[in-house]
Design a protein around this motif. Sequence first.
Motif, PDB file in Angstrom:
ATOM      1  N   ARG A   1       0.831  -1.220   0.000  1.00  0.00           N
ATOM      2  CA  ARG A   1       0.000   0.000   0.000  1.00  0.00           C
ATOM      3  C   ARG A   1       0.858   1.260   0.000  1.00  0.00           C
ATOM      4  O   ARG A   1       0.567   2.221  -0.712  1.00  0.00           O
ATOM      5  N   ILE A   2       1.932   1.243   0.791  1.00  0.00           N
ATOM      6  CA  ILE A   2       2.825   2.401   0.853  1.00  0.00           C
ATOM      7  C   ILE A   2       3.489   2.640  -0.496  1.00  0.00           C
ATOM      8  O   ILE A   2       3.565   3.774  -0.974  1.00  0.00           O
ATOM      9  N   GLN A   3       3.986   1.574  -1.121  1.00  0.00           N
ATOM     10  CA  GLN A   3       4.647   1.709  -2.415  1.00  0.00           C
ATOM     11  C   GLN A   3       3.669   2.213  -3.475  1.00  0.00           C
ATOM     12  O   GLN A   3       4.021   3.074  -4.294  1.00  0.00           O
ATOM     13  N   LYS A   4       2.456   1.707  -3.462  1.00  0.00           N
ATOM     14  CA  LYS A   4       1.452   2.141  -4.429  1.00  0.00           C
ATOM     15  C   LYS A   4       1.137   3.623  -4.247  1.00  0.00           C
ATOM     16  O   LYS A   4       1.071   4.381  -5.211  1.00  0.00           O
ATOM     17  N   ARG A   5       0.976   4.036  -2.995  1.00  0.00           N
ATOM     18  CA  ARG A   5       0.678   5.447  -2.711  1.00  0.00           C
ATOM     19  C   ARG A   5       1.847   6.343  -3.106  1.00  0.00           C
ATOM     20  O   ARG A   5       1.654   7.430  -3.656  1.00  0.00           O
ATOM     21  N   ALA A   6       3.064   5.889  -2.854  1.00  0.00           N
ATOM     22  CA  ALA A   6       4.250   6.667  -3.234  1.00  0.00           C
ATOM     23  C   ALA A   6       4.317   6.850  -4.748  1.00  0.00           C
ATOM     24  O   ALA A   6       4.636   7.939  -5.242  1.00  0.00           O
ATOM     25  N   GLU A   7       3.991   5.802  -5.483  1.00  0.00           N
ATOM     26  CA  GLU A   7       3.977   5.896  -6.945  1.00  0.00           C
ATOM     27  C   GLU A   7       2.914   6.884  -7.418  1.00  0.00           C
ATOM     28  O   GLU A   7       3.155   7.673  -8.328  1.00  0.00           O
ATOM     29  N   GLU A   8       1.738   6.844  -6.791  1.00  0.00           N
ATOM     30  CA  GLU A   8       0.670   7.781  -7.156  1.00  0.00           C
ATOM     31  C   GLU A   8       1.092   9.222  -6.876  1.00  0.00           C
ATOM     32  O   GLU A   8       0.871  10.112  -7.707  1.00  0.00           O
TER      33      GLU A   8
END
Length: 85
Positions: free
Chosen positions: A55-62
């Motif tokens: 979830r953290i990685q996905k949010r960082a990418e967004e």
Amino acid sequence: MITVGASKPRTDSPSFSTASRRASGVQITRHGKVVATLVGEESERKKAAEAALERIQKRAEELQKTIDPPITTEEILGWIRDGRR
């Protein structure tokens, strides 16, 4: 995951705690329906940690997509160093 009938854990409970840690878990059934699931604590923690990291990685990418131009690691480290002066 191992599946066993409800009477089996009563007669051999120590082996089930070991099996729940080694396998992905042990499902206990009664009349063909799952009534309990034994899962090793470590595997649950690992799954939760992996899900949180994802979830953290996905949010960082967004967030990275919304910043123009993208912020680099060097810039962030520079800001940190400036803040310590």
